[in-house]
Design a protein around this motif. Sequence first.
Motif, mmCIF file in Angstrom:
data_model
loop_
_atom_site.group_PDB
_atom_site.id
_atom_site.type_symbol
_atom_site.label_atom_id
_atom_site.label_comp_id
_atom_site.label_asym_id
_atom_site.label_seq_id
_atom_site.Cartn_x
_atom_site.Cartn_y
_atom_site.Cartn_z
ATOM 1 N N PRO A 1 -9.395 -0.117 1.882
ATOM 2 C CA PRO A 1 -8.338 -1.465 0.862
ATOM 3 C C PRO A 1 -7.621 -2.517 1.733
ATOM 4 O O PRO A 1 -7.100 -3.692 1.327
ATOM 5 C CB PRO A 1 -7.807 -0.907 -0.001
ATOM 6 C CG PRO A 1 -7.754 0.257 0.881
ATOM 7 C CD PRO A 1 -8.884 0.663 1.405
ATOM 8 N N ALA B 1 -10.089 -1.122 -7.761
ATOM 9 C CA ALA B 1 -9.652 -0.766 -8.820
ATOM 10 C C ALA B 1 -10.259 -0.169 -9.987
ATOM 11 O O ALA B 1 -9.586 0.708 -10.266
ATOM 12 C CB ALA B 1 -8.919 -2.231 -8.237
ATOM 13 N N ALA C 1 -5.727 -1.608 -7.141
ATOM 14 C CA ALA C 1 -6.910 -0.597 -6.099
ATOM 15 C C ALA C 1 -6.127 0.257 -5.340
ATOM 16 O O ALA C 1 -7.266 1.757 -5.263
ATOM 17 C CB ALA C 1 -7.533 -1.409 -4.688
ATOM 18 N N VAL C 2 -5.541 0.340 -4.629
ATOM 19 C CA VAL C 2 -4.636 1.324 -4.423
ATOM 20 C C VAL C 2 -4.182 2.394 -5.262
ATOM 21 O O VAL C 2 -4.744 3.615 -4.505
ATOM 22 C CB VAL C 2 -3.559 1.184 -2.629
ATOM 23 C CG1 VAL C 2 -2.634 2.407 -2.646
ATOM 24 C CG2 VAL C 2 -4.476 0.246 -1.772
ATOM 25 N N HIS D 1 -8.965 -5.920 4.111
ATOM 26 C CA HIS D 1 -8.976 -6.018 3.442
ATOM 27 C C HIS D 1 -8.409 -7.090 2.585
ATOM 28 O O HIS D 1 -8.551 -8.771 2.809
ATOM 29 C CB HIS D 1 -9.933 -6.289 1.812
ATOM 30 C CG HIS D 1 -11.316 -5.285 2.483
ATOM 31 N ND1 HIS D 1 -12.420 -5.643 2.270
ATOM 32 C CD2 HIS D 1 -11.531 -3.896 2.198
ATOM 33 C CE1 HIS D 1 -13.660 -5.031 2.849
ATOM 34 N NE2 HIS D 1 -13.379 -3.600 3.102
ATOM 35 N N ALA D 2 -7.012 -7.060 2.414
ATOM 36 C CA ALA D 2 -6.039 -7.877 1.544
ATOM 37 C C ALA D 2 -5.347 -8.372 2.840
ATOM 38 O O ALA D 2 -4.545 -9.989 2.585
ATOM 39 C CB ALA D 2 -4.853 -6.735 1.273
ATOM 40 N N TYR E 1 -14.166 -6.626 -2.748
ATOM 41 C CA TYR E 1 -14.053 -4.614 -2.857
ATOM 42 C C TYR E 1 -13.223 -4.347 -3.008
ATOM 43 O O TYR E 1 -13.208 -3.401 -4.082
ATOM 44 C CB TYR E 1 -13.840 -4.825 -1.105
ATOM 45 C CG TYR E 1 -13.580 -3.133 -0.164
ATOM 46 C CD1 TYR E 1 -14.023 -2.546 -0.473
ATOM 47 C CD2 TYR E 1 -12.452 -3.022 -0.191
ATOM 48 C CE1 TYR E 1 -15.087 -0.774 0.000
ATOM 49 C CE2 TYR E 1 -11.840 -1.430 -0.393
ATOM 50 C CZ TYR E 1 -13.759 -0.826 0.196
ATOM 51 O OH TYR E 1 -13.266 0.549 0.975
ATOM 52 N N LEU E 2 -11.508 -5.189 -3.487
ATOM 53 C CA LEU E 2 -10.727 -4.765 -4.391
ATOM 54 C C LEU E 2 -10.780 -4.639 -5.363
ATOM 55 O O LEU E 2 -10.077 -3.487 -6.129
ATOM 56 C CB LEU E 2 -9.461 -5.538 -3.417
ATOM 57 C CG LEU E 2 -9.048 -5.696 -2.354
ATOM 58 C CD1 LEU E 2 -8.051 -6.716 -1.876
ATOM 59 C CD2 LEU E 2 -8.252 -4.228 -1.830
ATOM 60 N N MET F 1 1.033 -1.142 -0.294
ATOM 61 C CA MET F 1 -0.166 -0.020 -0.117
ATOM 62 C C MET F 1 0.725 1.043 -0.006
ATOM 63 O O MET F 1 0.637 2.217 -0.532
ATOM 64 C CB MET F 1 -0.956 -0.132 1.318
ATOM 65 C CG MET F 1 -1.770 1.111 1.097
ATOM 66 S SD MET F 1 -2.924 1.773 2.727
ATOM 67 C CE MET F 1 -1.988 1.195 4.199
ATOM 68 N N HIS G 1 -14.340 -9.368 0.935
ATOM 69 C CA HIS G 1 -12.759 -8.614 0.473
ATOM 70 C C HIS G 1 -12.570 -8.783 -1.233
ATOM 71 O O HIS G 1 -11.669 -7.694 -1.153
ATOM 72 C CB HIS G 1 -11.898 -9.707 1.016
ATOM 73 C CG HIS G 1 -12.028 -10.055 3.276
ATOM 74 N ND1 HIS G 1 -12.077 -8.783 3.360
ATOM 75 C CD2 HIS G 1 -12.282 -10.875 3.716
ATOM 76 C CE1 HIS G 1 -12.133 -9.199 4.528
ATOM 77 N NE2 HIS G 1 -13.079 -10.445 5.302
ATOM 78 N N LEU H 1 -3.381 -7.508 -6.026
ATOM 79 C CA LEU H 1 -4.524 -6.621 -6.067
ATOM 80 C C LEU H 1 -4.850 -5.477 -5.638
ATOM 81 O O LEU H 1 -5.337 -4.599 -5.467
ATOM 82 C CB LEU H 1 -5.245 -7.887 -5.799
ATOM 83 C CG LEU H 1 -6.896 -7.375 -5.709
ATOM 84 C CD1 LEU H 1 -7.302 -6.910 -7.546
ATOM 85 C CD2 LEU H 1 -7.999 -9.199 -5.452
ATOM 86 N N LEU H 2 -4.047 -5.420 -3.609
ATOM 87 C CA LEU H 2 -4.297 -4.439 -3.468
ATOM 88 C C LEU H 2 -3.603 -3.469 -4.100
ATOM 89 O O LEU H 2 -3.951 -2.130 -4.265
ATOM 90 C CB LEU H 2 -3.428 -4.616 -1.630
ATOM 91 C CG LEU H 2 -2.947 -3.835 -0.553
ATOM 92 C CD1 LEU H 2 -3.926 -2.690 -0.335
ATOM 93 C CD2 LEU H 2 -2.305 -4.377 -0.304
#
Length: 285
Positions: A235, A268, A180-181, A238-239, A263-264, A99, A260, A176-177
């Motif tokens: 996020p 994204a 999204a971030v 969730h990750a 959401y990600l 992140m 989870h 994936l995180l």
Amino acid sequence: MSGTVQRRGLVDVGGVDHAAVARSSRSWGWWFVAEHRIRSMRSYVASWVAIGVGSPFLFLLGLGVGLGLLVDANQGAAGVDGVPYLTFLAPALAMATVMQTASQENTYGVFGGFKWFPMFFAMNGTPIGPAHIVIGFQVSVLVRVLLPLVAFVLVMVLFGIGSAAGAILLVPIGLLLGAAVGFAVMSWVATQTEDRGQLSFIERFVVVPLTLFSGTYFPLETLPWFLHWIGWISPLWHAAELGRAALYGAALAPGMALVHVGYLVLLAAATCLLSIRTFRRRLDR
């Protein structure tokens, strides 16, 4: 004209089929953008590798082993979430690093692409469009994120933290995180036209608080109930929950696993579209 050949209705200059180049750019423009940024990383590859590889060892040794000894001594055989503190902490630390890295790359990198070294405008002057720039930039960020993420996985396998197969699963979760971030930060930074110090707010008032209140160092349930919402929208939480389930089999209902991941993915996708819209508006002025 010397050096100019007429072929199939297209004009080739200097033997270069510019129409073919344009078609390739429209199809693979995102990769050209990613390649450009990846090549530019060579200027600081030594520090990138040193930090990316060294951080996992320092974090896990300092927080996991040092602090973990105290936590495990107080918690007894139950540990935290039924495992030693180092095992509980490791996947969340890996995700927190992802992140932070994705946020940093998308802050000054995106702003600079518009303001300080306006490469986005130069790219937009070619067959490469805003969508290519947004996606290609994010692909390069994921490459940047991959090194510390893989380093964390190797350290976990080396130290015998959780299962090796579970540690490997942290890679797709972390990517994936990172997407999204990354897209979320990009969608906001792309709206900023002047730097009056607000860019540093992301690190101070978003990344750091989310790291502290997303169940990174202790279960989210141990926080006061009125702070739980921070984790729910984070996020990172969730990750981290997905990472703990993968690494050591933390209890996670199938429905919550879908929540989870969903959401990600939703974050994204939505912020990617928002970023493309903002880029198109700024670049087509």
